[in-house]
Design a protein around this motif. Structure first.
Motif, PDB file in Angstrom:
ATOM      1  N   ARG A  37     -12.369   0.082  12.464  1.00  0.00           N
ATOM      2  CA  ARG A  37     -12.776  -1.253  12.067  1.00  0.00           C
ATOM      3  C   ARG A  37     -11.553  -2.097  11.734  1.00  0.00           C
ATOM      4  NH1 ARG A  37     -15.757   0.155   6.286  1.00  0.00           N
ATOM      5  NH2 ARG A  37     -13.855   0.617   5.088  1.00  0.00           N
ATOM      6  N   GLN A  38     -11.731  -3.385  11.873  1.00  0.00           N
ATOM      7  CA  GLN A  38     -10.637  -4.307  11.584  1.00  0.00           C
ATOM      8  C   GLN A  38     -11.204  -5.536  10.891  1.00  0.00           C
ATOM      9  OE1 GLN A  38      -8.195  -5.359  14.964  1.00  0.00           O
ATOM     10  NE2 GLN A  38      -6.480  -5.892  13.617  1.00  0.00           N
ATOM     11  N   ALA A  39     -10.778  -5.715   9.656  1.00  0.00           N
ATOM     12  CA  ALA A  39     -11.169  -6.888   8.883  1.00  0.00           C
ATOM     13  C   ALA A  39     -10.136  -7.989   9.117  1.00  0.00           C
ATOM     14  CB  ALA A  39     -11.259  -6.535   7.407  1.00  0.00           C
ATOM     15  N   PRO A  40     -10.509  -9.242   8.891  1.00  0.00           N
ATOM     16  CA  PRO A  40      -9.558 -10.346   9.106  1.00  0.00           C
ATOM     17  C   PRO A  40      -8.277 -10.152   8.305  1.00  0.00           C
ATOM     18  CG  PRO A  40     -11.762 -11.196   8.793  1.00  0.00           C
ATOM     19  CD  PRO A  40     -11.827  -9.731   8.507  1.00  0.00           C
ATOM     20  N   GLY A  41      -7.156 -10.277   8.990  1.00  0.00           N
ATOM     21  CA  GLY A  41      -5.869 -10.157   8.331  1.00  0.00           C
ATOM     22  C   GLY A  41      -5.425  -8.746   8.018  1.00  0.00           C
ATOM     23  N   LYS A  42      -6.204  -7.762   8.459  1.00  0.00           N
ATOM     24  CA  LYS A  42      -5.862  -6.367   8.176  1.00  0.00           C
ATOM     25  C   LYS A  42      -5.671  -5.598   9.468  1.00  0.00           C
ATOM     26  CE  LYS A  42      -8.109  -6.039   3.669  1.00  0.00           C
ATOM     27  NZ  LYS A  42      -9.034  -5.230   2.817  1.00  0.00           N
ATOM     28  N   GLU A  43      -5.030  -4.460   9.346  1.00  0.00           N
ATOM     29  CA  GLU A  43      -4.823  -3.608  10.507  1.00  0.00           C
ATOM     30  C   GLU A  43      -6.112  -2.839  10.837  1.00  0.00           C
ATOM     31  OE1 GLU A  43      -0.038  -2.673  10.047  1.00  0.00           O
ATOM     32  OE2 GLU A  43      -1.498  -1.060   9.880  1.00  0.00           O
ATOM     33  N   ARG A  44      -6.192  -2.430  12.068  1.00  0.00           N
ATOM     34  CA  ARG A  44      -7.321  -1.607  12.483  1.00  0.00           C
ATOM     35  C   ARG A  44      -7.223  -0.255  11.797  1.00  0.00           C
ATOM     36  NH1 ARG A  44      -9.022  -1.983  18.694  1.00  0.00           N
ATOM     37  NH2 ARG A  44      -8.738  -4.142  18.029  1.00  0.00           N
ATOM     38  N   GLU A  45      -8.326   0.199  11.232  1.00  0.00           N
ATOM     39  CA  GLU A  45      -8.306   1.450  10.492  1.00  0.00           C
ATOM     40  C   GLU A  45      -9.381   2.417  10.982  1.00  0.00           C
ATOM     41  OE1 GLU A  45      -9.138   0.916   6.332  1.00  0.00           O
ATOM     42  OE2 GLU A  45     -11.116   0.038   6.687  1.00  0.00           O
ATOM     43  N   PHE A  46      -9.055   3.671  10.850  1.00  0.00           N
ATOM     44  CA  PHE A  46      -9.974   4.754  11.233  1.00  0.00           C
ATOM     45  C   PHE A  46     -11.161   4.774  10.284  1.00  0.00           C
ATOM     46  CE2 PHE A  46     -11.164   8.834  12.916  1.00  0.00           C
ATOM     47  CZ  PHE A  46     -11.626   9.570  11.832  1.00  0.00           C
ATOM     48  N   VAL A  47     -12.356   4.949  10.849  1.00  0.00           N
ATOM     49  CA  VAL A  47     -13.564   5.058  10.044  1.00  0.00           C
ATOM     50  C   VAL A  47     -14.152   6.462  10.159  1.00  0.00           C
ATOM     51  CG1 VAL A  47     -15.920   4.218   9.732  1.00  0.00           C
ATOM     52  CG2 VAL A  47     -14.076   2.606  10.289  1.00  0.00           C
ATOM     53  N   ALA A  48     -14.350   6.922  11.391  1.00  0.00           N
ATOM     54  CA  ALA A  48     -14.957   8.231  11.604  1.00  0.00           C
ATOM     55  C   ALA A  48     -14.602   8.720  13.002  1.00  0.00           C
ATOM     56  CB  ALA A  48     -16.471   8.169  11.443  1.00  0.00           C
ATOM     57  N   GLY A  49     -14.597  10.039  13.161  1.00  0.00           N
ATOM     58  CA  GLY A  49     -14.314  10.620  14.460  1.00  0.00           C
ATOM     59  C   GLY A  49     -15.194  11.826  14.712  1.00  0.00           C
TER      60      GLY A  49
END
Length: 123
Positions: A37-49
């Protein structure tokens, strides 16, 4: 492999959504899949795999015990069930797949990406 993420929307805090990631072009039963997921102004981050077989899963600490990743290889689809949603879960959610069969925590570990689906959680 083409990936199509869907299921996003607007939900109140405490609510639930289920995201889907459908693959086309070829079967992806041998591909691991990750949700980011990627929120405005933030880096893309791992959520689940989830591994290719579904036998191994992993979650970010921020979503553990609230989100569940699963897959149905007969339908070429991976799901992300999101419960007890919080405003800080608001982001564009992306699914990604790789050829290795094992998931990675870094976006760089994936070969294919879906277009993203927006999840907005209101307080």
């Amino acid at each position: 492999v083409q990936l199509q993420a869907s299921g996003g929307g607007l939900v109140q805090a405490g609510g639930s959504l289920r995201l889907s990631c459908a693959a086309s072009g070829r079967t992806f039963s041998r591909n691991a899949v990750g949700w980011f997921r990627q929120a405005p102004g933030k880096e893309r981050e791992f959520v689940a795999g989830i591994s290719w077989s579904g036998g191994s899963t992993s979650y970010a600490d921020s979503v553990k015990d609230r989100f569940t990743i699963s897959r149905d290889n007969t339908k070429n689809t991976v799901y992300l069930q999101m419960n007890s949603l919080k405003p800080e879960d608001t982001a564009v959610y992306y699914c990604a797949a790789n050829r290795d069969g094992i998931y990675y925590f870094s976006p760089g570990g994936y070969d294919y990406w879906g277009q993203g689906t927006l999840v907005t959680v209101s307080s």
